[in-house]
Design a protein around this motif. Structure first.
Motif, short mmCIF file in Angstrom:
data_model
loop_
_atom_site.label_atom_id
_atom_site.label_comp_id
_atom_site.label_asym_id
_atom_site.label_seq_id
_atom_site.Cartn_x
_atom_site.Cartn_y
_atom_site.Cartn_z
N ALA A 179 -2.36 -1.50 0.19
CA ALA A 179 -3.49 -2.15 -0.50
C ALA A 179 -3.43 -3.66 -0.32
O ALA A 179 -4.46 -4.31 -0.06
CB ALA A 179 -3.48 -1.78 -1.98
N ARG A 180 -2.24 -4.23 -0.45
CA ARG A 180 -2.09 -5.68 -0.28
C ARG A 180 -2.40 -6.10 1.15
O ARG A 180 -3.01 -7.16 1.38
CB ARG A 180 -0.67 -6.09 -0.66
CG ARG A 180 -0.42 -6.09 -2.17
CD ARG A 180 1.03 -6.34 -2.48
NE ARG A 180 1.26 -6.55 -3.91
CZ ARG A 180 2.45 -6.58 -4.48
NH1 ARG A 180 3.55 -6.39 -3.73
NH2 ARG A 180 2.57 -6.78 -5.77
N TYR A 181 -1.97 -5.29 2.10
CA TYR A 181 -2.26 -5.62 3.51
C TYR A 181 -3.77 -5.66 3.75
O TYR A 181 -4.29 -6.58 4.38
CB TYR A 181 -1.60 -4.59 4.42
CG TYR A 181 -2.04 -4.69 5.86
CD1 TYR A 181 -1.52 -5.67 6.70
CD2 TYR A 181 -3.00 -3.82 6.37
CE1 TYR A 181 -1.94 -5.78 8.02
CE2 TYR A 181 -3.43 -3.91 7.67
CZ TYR A 181 -2.90 -4.90 8.50
OH TYR A 181 -3.32 -5.00 9.80
N GLU A 187 -12.46 -9.57 6.78
CA GLU A 187 -13.72 -8.90 7.11
C GLU A 187 -14.14 -7.85 6.08
O GLU A 187 -15.28 -7.38 6.10
CB GLU A 187 -13.62 -8.24 8.49
CG GLU A 187 -13.65 -9.23 9.66
CD GLU A 187 -12.32 -9.97 9.81
OE1 GLU A 187 -12.28 -10.94 10.57
OE2 GLU A 187 -11.33 -9.56 9.15
N ILE A 188 -13.26 -7.48 5.18
CA ILE A 188 -13.62 -6.49 4.16
C ILE A 188 -14.51 -7.15 3.11
O ILE A 188 -14.22 -8.25 2.62
CB ILE A 188 -12.34 -5.90 3.50
CG1 ILE A 188 -11.56 -5.09 4.53
CG2 ILE A 188 -12.69 -5.04 2.30
CD1 ILE A 188 -10.28 -4.51 4.03
N GLY A 189 -15.61 -6.47 2.76
CA GLY A 189 -16.60 -7.03 1.86
C GLY A 189 -16.17 -7.03 0.41
O GLY A 189 -15.11 -6.51 0.04
N THR A 200 -4.38 -2.15 -6.12
CA THR A 200 -3.16 -2.96 -6.17
C THR A 200 -2.63 -3.07 -7.59
O THR A 200 -1.43 -2.88 -7.84
CB THR A 200 -3.43 -4.37 -5.61
OG1 THR A 200 -3.87 -4.26 -4.25
CG2 THR A 200 -2.19 -5.23 -5.66
N ASP A 201 -3.53 -3.37 -8.53
CA ASP A 201 -3.11 -3.50 -9.93
C ASP A 201 -2.52 -2.20 -10.46
O ASP A 201 -1.50 -2.20 -11.15
CB ASP A 201 -4.29 -3.94 -10.80
CG ASP A 201 -4.75 -5.35 -10.49
OD1 ASP A 201 -3.96 -6.09 -9.86
OD2 ASP A 201 -5.88 -5.71 -10.87
#
Length: 293
Positions: A179-181, A187-189, A200-201
């Motif tokens: 998730a962090r990567y 480019e991810i919206g 991530t949380d």
């Protein structure tokens, strides 16, 4: 010798060998027969459990003493098989390979270490299939192998469940890292980034909780500490070591281990504590928990 029909005595030798946990090969050497002869003989009866039950029927050569009726033995075997199927399905649904799941379930139910031949008969799979499943479980460190003569026997590792917890924690760490990567990809919206942030949380919190649980899973002192506190609260008065040990049925070194751990972790029971007085041990309020302190 090969090709000659098995005698009643030879069938009894097979039964006795299976009851003792011997492999097909060991029994076959004892008879001077090919291993395949023994495996076919047992297979025609429906497996080890069925063969043993049949050999103990009233018409058998040497019915053993102190055994229950065949119907009761068959019923027990059926209930054990049902327990193995239930656990195996649970493990398989959780991601373990099918045969590895069945082997793990069998080891949980087993009263004593079992051989690959016994697992093969119990599960109705080949020896090679059992060996591959055993190898898989050994890599996970949830299975213990011991050599008895020329035969290996398998049992469940004593810390199997804390090991499973550790594996889950490692998997969650990989999810968190992924998730962090992905959050680092520009480019991810915004919608995707919002989902990745929530992911991530979540796995960060879950990982912290699971790592803490795994770290404490194998610490028997914590359980002993709770028992000690309960005993002291129940008596409501200082207890000398001798009376306390008698009450708990503990050896002296067990109490010493708990007190040594508590000395190193004085806030473990906060807002309570255990104090050593001239009259013995007493459960009391922690000094910092009292009003006005």
């Amino acid at each position: 010798m090969p090709g000659r029909r098995l005698t009643a005595r030879e069938r009894q030798v097979i039964s006795d060998g299976l009851a003792a946990g011997d492999s097909y090969a060991t029994v076959a050497r004892r008879l001077g027969r090919p291993t395949s002869t023994v495996s076919r003989e047992v297979g025609r009866a429906g497996g080890t459990a069925a063969y043993l039950a049949a050999s103990r029927s009233p018409g058998s050569l040497t019915p053993p003493a102190r055994r229950g009726p065949v119907g009761a033995a068959t019923e027990r075997d059926g209930l054990v098989a049902d327990a193995i199927r239930t656990l195996s399905a649970l493990f398989h649904d959780s991601g373990l390979p099918r045969t590895a799941s069945a082997v793990l379930a069998s080891l949980i139910i087993a009263e004593a270490p079992v051989s690959a031949a016994q697992l093969s008969c119990r599960l109705g799979v080949t020896h090679g299939t059992v060996s591959r499943a055993v190898g898989y479980l050994e890599k996970l460190s949830v299975l213990h192998r011991e050599s008895v003569g020329r035969q290996d026997r398998y049992s469940l590792e004593s810390r199997v469940w804390s090991r499973v917890l550790e594996l889950d924690a490692q998997r969650n760490t990989r999810w968190l890292a992924a998730a962090r990567y992905c959050l680092g990809i520009a480019e991810i919206g915004p919608v995707g980034r919002e989902r990745l942030t929530a992911m991530t949380d979540f796995f960060q919190r879950l990982g912290a909780d699971m790592n803490a649980a795994a770290a404490n899973a194998d610490d028997p002192v914590r359980d002993d500490l709770a028992v000690l506190l309960a005993a002291l609260v129940r008596h409501r008065a200082p207890l000398p070591d001798s009376r306390l040990l008698a009450s708990l049925a503990w050896p002296a070194r067990r109490l010493e281990a708990v007190l040594a751990w508590l000395e190193e972790n004085p806030d473990a029971l906060f807002p309570l504590t255990v104090r050593v007085t001239g009259a013995g041990l007493v459960a009391d309020a922690h000094a910092e928990a009292l009003p006005g302190r």
